[in-house]
Structures are given as structure tokens and as C-alpha cells.
Design a protein around this motif. Sequence first.
Motif, short mmCIF file in Angstrom:
data_model
loop_
_atom_site.label_atom_id
_atom_site.label_comp_id
_atom_site.label_asym_id
_atom_site.label_seq_id
_atom_site.Cartn_x
_atom_site.Cartn_y
_atom_site.Cartn_z
N THR A 163 0.82 -1.20 0.00
CA THR A 163 0.00 0.00 0.00
C THR A 163 0.86 1.26 0.00
O THR A 163 2.06 1.19 0.29
CB THR A 163 -0.92 0.01 1.25
N ASN A 164 0.23 2.38 -0.29
CA ASN A 164 0.91 3.67 -0.19
C ASN A 164 0.80 4.24 1.21
O ASN A 164 1.29 5.32 1.49
CB ASN A 164 0.33 4.65 -1.22
N GLY A 165 0.11 3.52 2.10
CA GLY A 165 -0.04 3.97 3.48
C GLY A 165 -1.46 3.84 4.00
O GLY A 165 -1.69 3.70 5.18
N ASN A 166 -2.45 3.88 3.09
CA ASN A 166 -3.85 3.73 3.47
C ASN A 166 -4.30 2.32 3.17
O ASN A 166 -4.06 1.81 2.08
CB ASN A 166 -4.72 4.73 2.71
N PHE A 167 -5.00 1.69 4.11
CA PHE A 167 -5.42 0.31 3.91
C PHE A 167 -6.65 0.00 4.75
O PHE A 167 -7.05 0.78 5.60
CB PHE A 167 -4.29 -0.67 4.24
N SER A 168 -7.25 -1.15 4.47
CA SER A 168 -8.44 -1.61 5.19
C SER A 168 -8.25 -3.06 5.60
O SER A 168 -7.39 -3.77 5.06
CB SER A 168 -9.67 -1.49 4.30
N LEU A 169 -9.09 -3.50 6.50
CA LEU A 169 -9.03 -4.85 7.04
C LEU A 169 -10.44 -5.42 7.05
O LEU A 169 -11.36 -4.78 7.56
CB LEU A 169 -8.47 -4.79 8.45
N SER A 170 -10.62 -6.60 6.46
CA SER A 170 -11.92 -7.26 6.46
C SER A 170 -11.80 -8.57 7.23
O SER A 170 -10.92 -9.38 6.96
CB SER A 170 -12.37 -7.54 5.03
N LEU A 171 -12.68 -8.77 8.20
CA LEU A 171 -12.63 -9.97 9.04
C LEU A 171 -13.40 -11.13 8.43
O LEU A 171 -13.15 -12.28 8.75
CB LEU A 171 -13.20 -9.67 10.42
N GLY A 172 -14.36 -10.84 7.56
CA GLY A 172 -15.17 -11.89 6.98
C GLY A 172 -16.26 -12.38 7.92
O GLY A 172 -16.94 -13.35 7.64
N HIS A 173 -16.42 -11.73 9.05
CA HIS A 173 -17.45 -12.05 10.03
C HIS A 173 -17.61 -10.87 10.98
O HIS A 173 -16.77 -9.98 11.02
CB HIS A 173 -17.08 -13.30 10.83
N LEU B 243 2.28 -6.14 6.62
CA LEU B 243 1.88 -5.07 5.71
C LEU B 243 3.13 -4.39 5.16
O LEU B 243 4.04 -4.05 5.92
CB LEU B 243 1.02 -4.04 6.45
N LEU B 244 3.16 -4.19 3.85
CA LEU B 244 4.26 -3.49 3.22
C LEU B 244 3.77 -2.13 2.76
O LEU B 244 2.79 -2.03 2.01
CB LEU B 244 4.78 -4.28 2.01
N VAL B 245 4.42 -1.06 3.26
CA VAL B 245 4.08 0.31 2.88
C VAL B 245 5.19 0.85 2.00
O VAL B 245 6.35 0.88 2.38
CB VAL B 245 3.90 1.20 4.14
N ASN B 246 4.82 1.24 0.76
CA ASN B 246 5.80 1.79 -0.22
C ASN B 246 6.07 3.24 0.05
O ASN B 246 5.26 3.98 0.51
CB ASN B 246 5.28 1.62 -1.64
#
Length: 113
Positions: free
Chosen positions: A45-55, A110-113
Motif C-alpha cells: 500500500t501507499n499507506g492507506n489500507f483496510s481490514l476485512s474480518l469476513g465475520h 503489511l508493506l508500505v511503499n
Amino acid sequence: MVFRRQHLCGCASAFKSNSVCLSHQSTPILDDKKFSKITLFPNPTNGNFSLSLGHQAETLNLKIFNMLGQVVLSRSYTSVERVENLSVEDPGIYFIKISNSNGGSQTLRLLVN
């Protein structure tokens, strides 16, 4: 020169003297396979990201660590299925530890570019 390292989890790995070996233990948040679809996006990512739990999680604790093991972000959520608009400013590799009130946890990279 090659060394053998015994990790806390009991496994052993070989590494060269000029390399870094990182290990961690994680306990799955849920045993049910239909809920094991935790996704982190975009990654890299460029620094902004989201997380989905699936529940739907009743409680969720989220900590982001840099490569030095310093906590750069710590948040708690209740009744959440997706966490959006998370941000890390400095480029690098980060570890995101997700845990619940039952003691289960999972660590993502997480990899931030």
C-alpha cells in the motif's frame, strides 16, 4: 557460517550470520474455517489500507508494530466486520496484530511503499 535457531514455538530454522530472523506465534481468532478469511488490502500500500474480518466480531483489538517492535497504532473496536481508513505514514514493513477478548490473535504483515 550458518547457525541453527530454536524458536519459541519449538521449530528450528537455519540462517546466515548476516541475516535477521523474525518469528511470532499466533493463535487463530476463530476455529471455524468460514471465518478464517481475514484480509488486508491493498497490500502493498501507499499507506492507506483496510481490514476485512469476513465475520462480525464482538470485540477487536488492533495493534500495528514497526520493524523495531514499536507500537505505531493501537485501536479497539466493538461489533465490527470491516475496519477502513487505517493509515501508516512511513514506508517499511509493519506487523498488524488482531486479537479478541477470548485471547485469540492473528498477525498479518503489511508493506508500505
